[in-house]
Design a protein around this motif. Structure first.
Motif, PDB file in Angstrom:
ATOM      1  N   THR A 449      -0.583   8.830   3.330  1.00 42.39           N
ATOM      2  CA  THR A 449      -1.299   7.892   1.887  1.00 42.39           C
ATOM      3  C   THR A 449      -2.186   8.393   1.643  1.00 42.39           C
ATOM      4  O   THR A 449      -3.173   8.736   2.434  1.00 42.39           O
ATOM      5  N   LEU A 473      -3.059  -0.781   4.297  1.00 45.30           N
ATOM      6  CA  LEU A 473      -1.871   0.239   4.820  1.00 45.30           C
ATOM      7  C   LEU A 473      -1.394  -0.893   4.391  1.00 45.30           C
ATOM      8  O   LEU A 473       0.151  -0.678   4.234  1.00 45.30           O
ATOM      9  N   GLU A 476      -0.660  -1.861   1.173  1.00 44.33           N
ATOM     10  CA  GLU A 476       0.047  -0.658   0.039  1.00 44.33           C
ATOM     11  C   GLU A 476       1.346  -0.849  -0.120  1.00 44.33           C
ATOM     12  O   GLU A 476       2.409  -1.063   0.624  1.00 44.33           O
ATOM     13  N   VAL A 479       3.651   3.950   0.191  1.00 50.56           N
ATOM     14  CA  VAL A 479       2.456   5.070   1.624  1.00 50.56           C
ATOM     15  C   VAL A 479       3.972   6.546   1.165  1.00 50.56           C
ATOM     16  O   VAL A 479       5.416   6.615   1.194  1.00 50.56           O
TER      17      VAL A 479
END
Length: 788
Positions: A449, A473, A476, A479
């Motif tokens: 990422t 993460l 998000e 990725v």
């Protein structure tokens, strides 16, 4: 004898000895011999990189390295005297007992265990004889191992968990241990049935691999609804009833499994429950190398899914306010080899600080919550140190700074994932890809990422807050290397379909140059799963050793084409071994073949007295000049050997036509043996026959002689002669070539002489080529005893 052999090679008390080889009885002999002789074993994982091994050798200064042949190339830079473990049976056959038996005390160092994967400075955990003995005796309080137990070794013996649970506990209990040449489910399942395996120590990924194989077969048979119904019922039934309910599945697993011992990584409770429903309890535990493997564990009466068991007597576990697990006891290491700074950081007031987080519930069960430290533990139990990967990435000009984390997946596994600060996002993929080429397969990043902000969240000492990075993460959506689910509605099954299914990547992203490890994220156990799928779906067996994580899809396609041309997965029907087939065979031989042979070629047999005092299965070996050779050997052999005799016949000649193959199987009990390419299935079937008490007749030349003179013997006969451990009976046939030579269809009448020699025994570890040559010389010597 092994201790004496090591002493003869210069080992003194306290000297270190590297053991770098796959699991085998020879590994065990080398390890125990080093300990008995007062040495200090230093086991290395077979997947260790040459750089890692060199660093371990520099730290420990070993006097000797015990290696397997497959490791020799990786060990070239060690600058240490070596001994091949494959040679140990031969060397020990002539070795003497140790001339010096040093006094070994509990506090003496027994081994140095290095963590299973770091490109930085490795840390060697020092374990004493007292540590080992205490942990074994403690674990026996929980594990139902006894002389009736037959354990299958699966996890590498370089892993402390396997040493304790898979080796030392069975040895202490008088149990049996089975070692395999491959970890493929095809091989494992056959061993479960043939050897009557009752127990296995496994990591969760292997339990998932086996369960996936079972569920694929359930889906193939269209019984998914029934499978789910039985699981719902089983959870409400006692263990004996569950075993009855899933009787057909248990029979496929050998029918003898009593329990699994599981550790080394996170175990999904739902997976454990599936095995419990099948009537196979899963005894889960928790431990560290510093604790000689085991800290907590479960037994058959006290196990609770979602926990890692309870603390046994003699050990102590404490949970400090921040949730870290601390341990203390006779099983805990005193520290790290020649590394006082690391030792000081890891130990506090007599307690070892694990760096793991957890809590004890009111009933004393330990709940494992995760790693406090940055260490990433993969599903196969391998450890990954993020700093090592970060140091590599930070050398790349495309990357300003990197943070490597363990990214949880939906199925409970953890993948190595890089989060980077970069001005040019397009160059990150190239940087990650090229960095992966410098890392061991288990260290390689499966995704990345590009961090959206200008900097990572940091502490006041400017360290990256990894937990916050992981939290971000999870929020998000984009990725790097995101992998959508693989569709299960594939019409045409081919290799790339199976690779896609195993790797979890779209089929269209897979090309001939896609590396199994580097590009597709397959570790060693994932490759085993892929080969299992290939065997199931395509009917082709590929040896695990032929496919490494560095291999590409194109390489694998070439291997499959080669194996398929040589010999696809060879079926060995059992009906020729049954009583009806044997009875029909005996009747046909006596009433048809024997009278015809008597008319065609008067037979003089010599040396039958050499068979009088033999018992058990034998390996008969004869020269080969005619199709009549087999019938003549059968004619002269005593009835007790004819009744349980099988013949290795050319697969490409006798079994290319199914009708001809079945006919020869009925008349002479033949089975297919590949003359070129993949001979392993035929070899393994020979071993199976010998194990079941059948004698086997082979023709070592592999084909009939064109001139009547003996041709070179195949090395495979030497392998069988040495490894089977049964008497090898040489046979020479004379005069058969004149009756029906190769290329002739009409036989001519003439005399025949069959000479049976004294049985030969070949010592363990003897060179296979030399064994084949010795056998050929003996058969040639028999030809000189002819009476005409």
């Amino acid at each position: 004898c092994m201790a004496g052999l090591l002493q003869d090679r210069g080992m003194e008390k306290g000297d270190r000895v590297l053991v770098w080889a796959p699991n085998s009885p020879s590994w065990v002999i080398a390890y125990l011999g080093a300990l008995l002789g007062g040495g200090v074993a230093v086991p290395l994982d077979v997947g260790s990189t040459p750089d890692f091994a060199a660093k371990v050798a520099t730290q420990t200064e070993p006097v000797l390295a015990l290696l397997s042949k497959s490791i020799l190339e990786s060990a070239q830079g060690l600058s240490v005297p070596t001994l091949q473990v494959e040679d140990l049976p031969r060397l020990l056959y002539h070795a003497q007992r140790a001339s010096r038996e040093p006094q070994i005390r509990g506090q003496d160092l027994a081994e140095i265990m290095y963590t299973s994967g770091t490109t930085g400075e490795p840390k060697g955990v020092m374990l004493t004889h007292r540590n080992l003995i205490f942990n074994v005796e403690t674990a026996l309080q929980m594990m139902p191992v006894n002389p009736e137990t037959t354990a299958l070794s699966f996890i590498p013996l370089s892993h402390m968990y396997e040493q304790i649970v898979g080796l030392l506990i069975p040895l202490r209990s008088g149990a049996s241990i089975v070692y395999l040449p491959s970890r493929q489910p095809h091989i494992v399942l056959r061993a479960l049935r043939r050897e009557g395996i009752t127990a296995m120590a496994l990591v969760p990924q292997v339990l998932q691999l086996f369960m996936s194989r079972i569920e694929r077969e359930v889906e193939r048979q269209g019984r998914v609804a029934l499978w789910r119904l039985l699981h719902r019922l089983a959870s409400r039934l006692p263990m004996r009833a569950r075993r009855f309910l899933f009787g057909s599945v248990r029979r496929e697993l050998g029918g003898h499994l009593q329990f699994f011992s599981c550790g080394g990584a996170y175990l999904d409770p739902s997976l454990a429950q599936k095995w419990e429903n099948l009537g196979v309890p899963v005894l889960q535990g928790y431990g560290t190398t510093e604790a000689t493997a085991l800290v907590t564990g479960s037994d058959l009466r006290h196990r609770r899914l979602g926990t890692v068991g309870r603390v046994p007597k003699g050990q102590e576990v404490a949970i400090v306010p921040d949730g870290e697990i601390l341990i203390r006891g006779e099983n805990v290491s005193s520290g790290y080899w020649r590394n006082p700074e690391a030792t000081k950081q890891a130990y506090r007031d007599g307690w070892y600080c694990t760096g793991d987080l957890g809590y004890l519930d009111p009933d004393g069960y330990l709940h494992f919550k995760g790693r406090k430290k940055n260490l990433i533990v993969l599903a196969d139990g391998m450890n990954v140190y993020p700093e090592d990967i970060e140091n590599r990435l930070n050398l790349r000009p495309e990357i300003q700074e990197a943070a490597v984390v363990g990214l949880p997946q939906k199925d409970g596994r953890v993948e190595v994932h890089a989060v980077v600060l970069a001005a040019d996002a397009e160059g990150v993929e190239k940087a990650v890809r090229e960095t992966n080429r410098l890392l061991a397969p288990h260290q390689q990043m499966r995704g990345f990422t590009v961090w959206p902000g200008e900097d990572f969240p940091r502490t006041h000492t400017f360290k990256v807050k990894r937990h916050e990075v992981l939290d971000m993460l999870g929020k998000e959506e984009k990725v790097g290397k995101e992998r959508p689910e693989v569709t299960k509605k594939q019409v045409e099954v081919d290799l790339r379909d199976l690779v896609a299914q195993t790797a979890g990547v779209p089929r269209e992203e897979i090309g001939p140059q896609s590396a199994l490890g580097l590009d597709l994220g397959l570790d060693s156990l994932s490759i085993v799963e892929l080969l299992c799928l290939i065997e199931e779906e395509m009917g082709i067996y590929v040896e695990e050793a032929r496919v490494s994580p560095q291999a590409t899809v194109g390489d694998l396609e070439a291997i499959l084409a080669d194996v398929e041309r040589a010999q696809a997965l060879t079926p060995f029907p059992q009906w020729p071994l049954g009583f009806p087939a044997r009875a029909a065979r005996t009747l046909l031989q006596r009433t048809l073949m024997d009278p015809l042979l008597a008319l065609l070629c008067p037979i003089q047999a010599r040396g039958l007295e050499n068979l009088e005092n033999l018992s058990g299965p034998l390996l008969f070996s004869a020269n080969h000049t005619s199709h009549l050779d087999t019938l003549l050997v059968l004619k002269v052999l005593p009835r007790r050997y004819r009744w349980r005799l099988s013949l290795a016949a050319a697969a490409d000649y006798w079994f290319a036509n199914p009708l001809l193959g079945n006919l020869t199987a009925l008349l002479i009990n033949s089975f297919p043996m590949a003359r070129q390419g993949n001979a392993r299935p035929g070899m393994e079937h020979t071993v199976d026959l010998i194990d079941r008490g059948w004698s086997v007749l082979i023709f070592p030349e592999g084909t009939r002689s064109l001139s009547g003179e003996m041709q070179p013997f195949k090395p495979g006969v030497g392998l069988l002669a040495v490894e089977l451990g049964v008497p090898v009976v040489p046979i020479h046939l004379r005069g058969v070539y004149a009756i029906l030579p190769k290329g002739s269809r009409v036989p001519r009448r003439g005399p025949v002489e069959v000479t049976i020699g004294a049985p030969l025994r070949f010592p363990p570890g003897m060179d296979y080529v030399q064994a084949a040559q010795q056998l050929k010389r003996e058969i040639r010597r028999l030809s000189a005893l002819s009476g005409y």
